[in-house]
Design a protein around this motif. Structure first.
Motif, PDB file in Angstrom:
ATOM      1  N   ALA A 305      -0.784  -1.621   0.577  1.00  0.00           N
ATOM      2  CA  ALA A 305      -0.564  -2.254   1.882  1.00  0.00           C
ATOM      3  C   ALA A 305      -1.566  -1.749   2.905  1.00  0.00           C
ATOM      4  CB  ALA A 305       0.861  -1.995   2.346  1.00  0.00           C
ATOM      5  N   VAL A 306      -1.859  -0.421   2.881  1.00  0.00           N
ATOM      6  CA  VAL A 306      -2.829   0.145   3.828  1.00  0.00           C
ATOM      7  C   VAL A 306      -4.230  -0.358   3.517  1.00  0.00           C
ATOM      8  CG1 VAL A 306      -3.879   2.290   4.618  1.00  0.00           C
ATOM      9  CG2 VAL A 306      -1.411   2.161   4.273  1.00  0.00           C
ATOM     10  N   ALA A 307      -4.582  -0.401   2.213  1.00  0.00           N
ATOM     11  CA  ALA A 307      -5.944  -0.786   1.826  1.00  0.00           C
ATOM     12  C   ALA A 307      -6.224  -2.255   2.095  1.00  0.00           C
ATOM     13  CB  ALA A 307      -6.183  -0.446   0.371  1.00  0.00           C
ATOM     14  N   LEU A 308      -5.284  -3.108   1.801  1.00  0.00           N
ATOM     15  CA  LEU A 308      -5.518  -4.554   1.882  1.00  0.00           C
ATOM     16  C   LEU A 308      -5.012  -5.171   3.174  1.00  0.00           C
ATOM     17  CD1 LEU A 308      -4.530  -5.487  -1.791  1.00  0.00           C
ATOM     18  CD2 LEU A 308      -6.828  -5.081  -0.892  1.00  0.00           C
ATOM     19  N   GLN A 309      -4.340  -4.310   3.978  1.00  0.00           N
ATOM     20  CA  GLN A 309      -3.810  -4.799   5.263  1.00  0.00           C
ATOM     21  C   GLN A 309      -3.018  -6.094   5.053  1.00  0.00           C
ATOM     22  OE1 GLN A 309      -7.143  -5.145   7.980  1.00  0.00           O
ATOM     23  NE2 GLN A 309      -7.395  -2.940   8.127  1.00  0.00           N
ATOM     24  N   LYS A 310      -2.000  -5.952   4.270  1.00  0.00           N
ATOM     25  CA  LYS A 310      -1.190  -7.117   3.927  1.00  0.00           C
ATOM     26  C   LYS A 310      -0.515  -7.678   5.173  1.00  0.00           C
ATOM     27  CE  LYS A 310      -0.296  -6.184  -0.914  1.00  0.00           C
ATOM     28  NZ  LYS A 310       0.737  -6.051  -1.957  1.00  0.00           N
ATOM     29  N   SER A 311      -0.052  -8.822   4.996  1.00  0.00           N
ATOM     30  CA  SER A 311       0.556  -9.593   6.087  1.00  0.00           C
ATOM     31  C   SER A 311       1.880  -8.969   6.500  1.00  0.00           C
ATOM     32  CB  SER A 311       0.781 -11.046   5.655  1.00  0.00           C
ATOM     33  OG  SER A 311       1.693 -11.055   4.557  1.00  0.00           O
ATOM     34  N   VAL A 312       2.420  -9.491   7.586  1.00  0.00           N
ATOM     35  CA  VAL A 312       3.697  -9.016   8.121  1.00  0.00           C
ATOM     36  C   VAL A 312       4.821  -9.207   7.095  1.00  0.00           C
ATOM     37  CG1 VAL A 312       5.400  -9.368   9.958  1.00  0.00           C
ATOM     38  CG2 VAL A 312       2.958  -9.489  10.475  1.00  0.00           C
ATOM     39  N   ASP A 313       4.751 -10.321   6.313  1.00  0.00           N
ATOM     40  CA  ASP A 313       5.789 -10.546   5.300  1.00  0.00           C
ATOM     41  C   ASP A 313       5.783  -9.447   4.243  1.00  0.00           C
ATOM     42  OD1 ASP A 313       6.524 -12.819   6.609  1.00  0.00           O
ATOM     43  OD2 ASP A 313       5.270 -14.143   5.361  1.00  0.00           O
ATOM     44  N   GLU A 314       4.543  -8.996   3.873  1.00  0.00           N
ATOM     45  CA  GLU A 314       4.446  -7.918   2.888  1.00  0.00           C
ATOM     46  C   GLU A 314       4.989  -6.606   3.452  1.00  0.00           C
ATOM     47  OE1 GLU A 314       0.562  -9.286   0.286  1.00  0.00           O
ATOM     48  OE2 GLU A 314       0.275  -8.178   2.158  1.00  0.00           O
ATOM     49  N   GLU A 315       4.744  -6.366   4.771  1.00  0.00           N
ATOM     50  CA  GLU A 315       5.280  -5.155   5.395  1.00  0.00           C
ATOM     51  C   GLU A 315       6.811  -5.182   5.417  1.00  0.00           C
ATOM     52  OE1 GLU A 315       3.523  -4.904   9.184  1.00  0.00           O
ATOM     53  OE2 GLU A 315       1.518  -4.377   8.423  1.00  0.00           O
ATOM     54  N   ALA A 316       7.377  -6.389   5.674  1.00  0.00           N
ATOM     55  CA  ALA A 316       8.837  -6.508   5.675  1.00  0.00           C
ATOM     56  C   ALA A 316       9.414  -6.207   4.277  1.00  0.00           C
ATOM     57  CB  ALA A 316       9.235  -7.899   6.144  1.00  0.00           C
ATOM     58  N   GLU A 317       8.684  -6.731   3.254  1.00  0.00           N
ATOM     59  CA  GLU A 317       9.118  -6.476   1.882  1.00  0.00           C
ATOM     60  C   GLU A 317       9.080  -4.980   1.552  1.00  0.00           C
ATOM     61  OE1 GLU A 317      10.473  -8.503  -0.163  1.00  0.00           O
ATOM     62  OE2 GLU A 317      10.607  -7.071  -1.825  1.00  0.00           O
ATOM     63  N   LEU A 318       8.044  -4.312   2.093  1.00  0.00           N
ATOM     64  CA  LEU A 318       7.929  -2.871   1.865  1.00  0.00           C
ATOM     65  C   LEU A 318       9.088  -2.120   2.525  1.00  0.00           C
ATOM     66  CD1 LEU A 318       6.323  -0.501   0.765  1.00  0.00           C
ATOM     67  CD2 LEU A 318       4.953  -0.524   2.861  1.00  0.00           C
ATOM     68  N   ARG A 319       9.488  -2.553   3.749  1.00  0.00           N
ATOM     69  CA  ARG A 319      10.618  -1.904   4.418  1.00  0.00           C
ATOM     70  C   ARG A 319      11.910  -2.086   3.607  1.00  0.00           C
ATOM     71  NH1 ARG A 319       8.008  -3.915   9.112  1.00  0.00           N
ATOM     72  NH2 ARG A 319       9.318  -5.780   9.074  1.00  0.00           N
ATOM     73  N   ARG A 320      12.065  -3.292   3.047  1.00  0.00           N
ATOM     74  CA  ARG A 320      13.252  -3.515   2.216  1.00  0.00           C
ATOM     75  C   ARG A 320      13.233  -2.610   0.974  1.00  0.00           C
ATOM     76  NH1 ARG A 320      12.404  -8.944   3.951  1.00  0.00           N
ATOM     77  NH2 ARG A 320      11.124  -9.385   2.094  1.00  0.00           N
ATOM     78  N   ALA A 321      11.990  -2.439   0.428  1.00  0.00           N
ATOM     79  CA  ALA A 321      11.873  -1.530  -0.721  1.00  0.00           C
ATOM     80  C   ALA A 321      12.253  -0.101  -0.342  1.00  0.00           C
ATOM     81  CB  ALA A 321      10.463  -1.575  -1.302  1.00  0.00           C
ATOM     82  N   ASN A 322      11.843   0.299   0.884  1.00  0.00           N
ATOM     83  CA  ASN A 322      12.204   1.647   1.353  1.00  0.00           C
ATOM     84  C   ASN A 322      13.719   1.798   1.494  1.00  0.00           C
ATOM     85  OD1 ASN A 322       9.562   2.491   1.469  1.00  0.00           O
ATOM     86  ND2 ASN A 322       9.271   1.893   3.603  1.00  0.00           N
ATOM     87  N   ASP A 323      14.382   0.729   1.967  1.00  0.00           N
ATOM     88  CA  ASP A 323      15.847   0.773   2.085  1.00  0.00           C
ATOM     89  C   ASP A 323      16.502   0.953   0.721  1.00  0.00           C
ATOM     90  OD1 ASP A 323      15.920  -1.723   4.755  1.00  0.00           O
ATOM     91  OD2 ASP A 323      15.602   0.465   4.813  1.00  0.00           O
ATOM     92  N   ARG A 324      15.973   0.207  -0.257  1.00  0.00           N
ATOM     93  CA  ARG A 324      16.528   0.338  -1.612  1.00  0.00           C
ATOM     94  C   ARG A 324      16.303   1.751  -2.155  1.00  0.00           C
ATOM     95  NH1 ARG A 324      14.162  -4.861  -2.185  1.00  0.00           N
ATOM     96  NH2 ARG A 324      12.358  -3.946  -3.278  1.00  0.00           N
TER      97      ARG A 324
END
Length: 572
Positions: A305-324
């Motif tokens: 995510a840091v390297a490719l500067q993914k979109s806001v949707d990808e960041e949201a998905e990452l936050r959900r992964a952190n919750d899990r």
């Protein structure tokens, strides 16, 4: 190409899980075997004590003047009544006198249908051994009653030392098998030929562990040891040193072979607990590996995510992964807490197994002197010259030792004693009477302060006496090296309490919790195992009370025992 390393990683994890599963099972299996050995040791001592319980009685009866007189032609009816009373007091199946020909001339059951009187037992090995000058011992099915029993016999001699008869007793051992059934365990008692004498499962009794030879069957038939039984082999098969199949199930299997008459006890235990714990450990390992894999994947996702500067949707998905991940971490912590609780239970189980072996050993060692003292009491009661006050005192001590032995046998059977009201002053006086010889020998001044009116409480009086005796003996040990040793015991009520104060060396930095830890002792090696205060504290807690200890203001130690209010409805 990236799938291959993942596949190899999965194989490695599975291989490690299989190895951990195998090692865990071996460990937990050893724990179950250790507990099985403890139970087997207890049953071994119980059987040995039961066989030795009346070993001296026939020797005493063979020298009874009434028995000798009847063997020489005296009044049989008088001896019948005497033997009936003896059998009732000793809780024996029967006591009977035979002539040298084997014919029974007097018996405790002479008044009952199926009496031994008139029966000839010359064919029994115990009779032949006794007639030859030894003590005959034999287990078999009764030729008259059809009920099994353990027989002990001794020769009766006249004044010229000539054999004029044989006196024998029959002991019922079926209560041992009943206790095994009540405890829900699988136990076999087999003789030297491999015939099952007693079993927790009645269908196993009179089966054989191996097929009998013609010689063995001939000897059994000649002595009529198992009349009416076909002695077919038991359906069981040993696998290795510690496993066997019986009743269609594979079990842990331990054996004790050093019993009298070359008998052996077989104990079978389930390994279900070991299997369950093994899978818990394996599941925890697989869970930890999966969690580690998830954490690695999450970290990789963050770097991408840091390297490719993914979109806001990808960041949201990452936050959900952190919750899990947070949920998974909490689940892991819960699993670790359950694992720690399981480990604590294992440690307590190991201590209980060791305490079971210790109580079995103490029970065995007390059983022998109790049996001997009982027989000497019987001899004293038979003799017309015995002093009745001495027999009464010895009998009281034997009853107390048997009470203590019954408490140590709680590993072998379940049950409880009811709480009853009693005067705490009586329990304290009994404890003081027990320790008085120790205090007199050590020159210790024992000062007791008890009220004139009763101090009532509820509980098991014998256990409370044990607590008070133990605390008083500990106080005596504490003042051994004091120039003017003294111990003061004070009793009060509302609710009942006892305080014991000594002028000894005190507790130092130790607390009551330290002193009540099993196997912790401040005595020299060989002077105690550190169980006294642990058992005493537990007994007080079982009675709804508490025990405290502290250093005295002028030196020494103070032990204070408080009991529950007598108005409370408490059961044992």
């Amino acid at each position: 190409m990236r799938r291959l390393p993942r596949f190899l990683t999965a194989l490695v994890v599975l291989a490690i899980a299989a190895l951990v599963n195998q090692l865990s099972y071996r460990y937990f299996e050893s724990e179950e075997l250790s507990k099985a050995e403890g139970r087997l040791s207890l049953y071994h001592s119980t059987v040995t004590s039961e066989l030795a319980r009346f070993s001296h009685l026939t020797y005493v009866l063979a020298r009874d003047p009434f028995v000798v007189a009847t063997a020489q032609g005296g009044d049989r009816d008088l001896l019948n009544d005497r033997l009936k009373d003896f059998a009732a007091q000793a809780e024996l199946d029967a006591i009977y006198l035979m002539q040298p020909s084997g014919a029974t001339i007097s018996a405790s059951n002479a008044h009952l249908e199926g009496s031994f009187v008139g029966q000839n037992y010359a064919f029994r090995p115990y009779f032949q051994t006794a007639l030859g000058g030894g003590q005959g011992r034999f287990y078999g099915i009764g030729a008259t009653t059809g009920l099994p029993g353990y027989f002990i016999a001794d020769a009766v001699r006249d004044g010229a030392d000539a054999v004029v008869g044989v006196i024998a007793i029959k002991i019922d051992l079926s209560q041992l098998a009943q206790s095994w059934r009540d405890s829900g365990e699988q136990v076999l008692l087999v003789n030297q030929d491999g015939v099952v004498l007693l079993a927790s499962d009645e269908a196993w009794q009179y089966r054989t562990l191996t097929a009998l030879t013609d010689t063995q069957r001939g000897a059994i038939a000649q002595s009529r040891q198992f009349s009416g039984q076909d002695l077919q082999p038991l359906k069981w098969s040993p696998h290795d040193a510690f496993r066997a199949s019986i009743g269609g199930d594979e079990r842990l299997h331990v054996v004790a072979r050093d019993l009298p008459h070359d008998w052996a006890i077989h104990y079978f235990a389930s390994d279900d607990r070991a299997t369950t714990r093994t899978w818990l450990v394996t599941a925890a390992l697989i869970f930890a590996a999966g969690l580690a894999f998830i954490m690695v994947q999450v970290q990789r996702s963050r770097r991408m995510a840091v390297a490719l500067q993914k979109s806001v949707d990808e960041e949201a998905e990452l936050r959900r992964a952190n919750d899990r991940l947070a949920v998974e971490i909490e689940d892991r912590r819960s699993a670790e807490r359950r694992l720690k609780r399981t480990q604590g239970e294992l440690e307590r189980s190991s201590r209980l197994a060791a305490l079971g072996q210790l109580s079995a050993s103490v029970t065995h060692e007390l059983g022998q002197p109790i049996a001997a003292m009982r027989n000497h009491i019987a001899a004293a009661e038979i003799s017309a010259k015995a002093a009745p006050d001495i027999a009464g005192k010895i009998g009281g001590l034997v009853d107390r030792m048997e009470g203590i032995t019954r408490q140590l046998k709680f590993f072998a059977r379940s049950g409880s004693e009811p709480f009853e009201p009693f005067d705490l002053r009586d329990a304290l006086q009994a404890a003081i009477a027990l320790v008085e010889p120790n205090y007199s020998a050590g020159g210790i001044a024992l000062i007791s302060d008890m009220p004139d009116e009763p101090v009532m409480t509820r509980g098991i009086k014998l256990r409370i006496e044990q607590v008070l005796t133990n605390v008083l003996r500990n106080a005596a040990d504490a003042v051994e090296e004091v120039e003017s040793p003294s111990v003061r015991v004070t009793l009060g009520g509302d609710p009942a309490w006892v305080s014991v104060t000594d002028n000894g060396h005190g507790l130092g930095d130790a607390t009551l919790a330290d002193l009540a830890e099993p196997f912790m002792t401040t005595r020299d090696s060989g002077r105690g195992m550190g169980l006294g205060l642990a058992i005493s504290a537990q007994i007080v807690r079982d009675h709804g009370g508490d025990m405290t200890a502290e250093n005295g203001p002028d030196g020494g130690a103070i032990f204070h025992i408080r009991f529950a209010d007598t108005t409370e409805d408490t059961t044992s």
